[in-house]
Design an enzyme around this catalytic site. Structure first.
Site, PDB file in Angstrom:
ATOM      1  N   ASP A  40      41.516  -2.304 -40.554  1.00 57.62           N
ATOM      2  CA  ASP A  40      42.860  -2.413 -41.829  1.00 57.62           C
ATOM      3  C   ASP A  40      42.161  -0.949 -42.807  1.00 57.62           C
ATOM      4  O   ASP A  40      40.978  -1.052 -43.288  1.00 57.62           O
ATOM      5  CB  ASP A  40      42.685  -3.240 -42.583  1.00 57.62           C
ATOM      6  N   ASN A  48      49.406   5.259 -50.421  1.00 58.25           N
ATOM      7  CA  ASN A  48      51.218   5.401 -50.438  1.00 58.25           C
ATOM      8  C   ASN A  48      51.223   5.557 -51.873  1.00 58.25           C
ATOM      9  O   ASN A  48      52.459   6.476 -52.220  1.00 58.25           O
ATOM     10  CB  ASN A  48      51.683   4.570 -50.543  1.00 58.25           C
ATOM     11  N   HIS A  53      54.242   8.535 -49.067  1.00 57.62           N
ATOM     12  CA  HIS A  53      54.122   8.113 -48.070  1.00 57.62           C
ATOM     13  C   HIS A  53      54.280   9.626 -46.639  1.00 57.62           C
ATOM     14  O   HIS A  53      53.602   9.211 -45.468  1.00 57.62           O
ATOM     15  CB  HIS A  53      55.921   7.594 -47.294  1.00 57.62           C
ATOM     16  N   ASP A  57      51.674   9.126 -44.136  1.00 51.55           N
ATOM     17  CA  ASP A  57      52.065   8.837 -42.432  1.00 51.55           C
ATOM     18  C   ASP A  57      50.434   9.987 -41.658  1.00 51.55           C
ATOM     19  O   ASP A  57      50.103   9.682 -41.121  1.00 51.55           O
ATOM     20  CB  ASP A  57      53.336   9.387 -42.399  1.00 51.55           C
ATOM     21  N   GLU A  83      49.361  -0.331 -41.842  1.00 50.67           N
ATOM     22  CA  GLU A  83      47.795   0.476 -41.897  1.00 50.67           C
ATOM     23  C   GLU A  83      46.898  -0.595 -40.841  1.00 50.67           C
ATOM     24  O   GLU A  83      45.331  -0.106 -41.096  1.00 50.67           O
ATOM     25  CB  GLU A  83      47.603   0.728 -43.282  1.00 50.67           C
TER      26      GLU A  83
END
Length: 169
Positions: A40, A48, A53, A57, A83
């Site tokens: 993770d 973010n 965002h 990404d 994530e």
């Protein structure tokens, strides 16, 4: 498309579980080693919030690429949501899986994300488990690796933790 995560082009959760169940059965039948890694990205919400965002990404896509580079040819690396990523490692014992996880942890931490406007290192927390540590079912193996990853987060992030049967399942 139903088996691929559209953002990272890795297998998605559904496809990972299908492959994992097949490979678990094969490992049990052939009495082979079999391990899993769950990772993770640490503090991903901050990425973010602070960068957008779109940048987040791009981070996910880069982590996917680094993961694919780190895995052996027979391993499967997938995005299981948000994530969080997972790898299944046929014919890998716990020590081998830990070594692969550690290589990927270092690659992520050392990667220069400045091309995305991120000047500080990005890290990830890893959990590793072996089929020998659990009742031989893929879901239980992945759950054990996930528990170990949660322990890595609680211990301060950016580390690899092996599942211990003493951890609560």
């Amino acid at each position: 498309m139903a088996q691929t995560d559209s953002l990272t082009k890795l297998l998605n959760r559904k496809a990972l579980f299908a492959q994992g169940q097949l490979l678990t059965s094969k490992a049990v039948e052939e009495q082979n080693e079999f391990s899993a890694i769950v990772l993770d990205i640490d503090f991903f919400k901050r990425i973010n919030d602070d960068y957008s965002h779109d940048i987040a990404d791009k981070v996910l896509q880069q982590v996917a690429k680094l993961g694919n580079e780190t895995m052996r040819s027979r391993d499967i690396f997938a995005r299981i949501g948000g994530e969080e990523f997972a790898a299944i490692l046929p014919e890998a014992n716990l020590d081998e899986a830990k070594a692969i996880a550690e290589r990927l942890r270092e690659k992520i931490y050392e990667y220069n994300f400045s091309q995305f406007g991120i000047e500080c290192p990005i890290s990830a927390s890893f959990g590793v488990a072996s089929l020998h540590q659990v009742i031989p079912q893929f879901e239980l193996l992945l759950h054990a690796a996930d528990k170990a990853m949660s322990t890595a987060k609680k211990r301060g992030c950016n580390q690899v933790v092996s599942f211990s049967p003493h951890q609560q399942m």
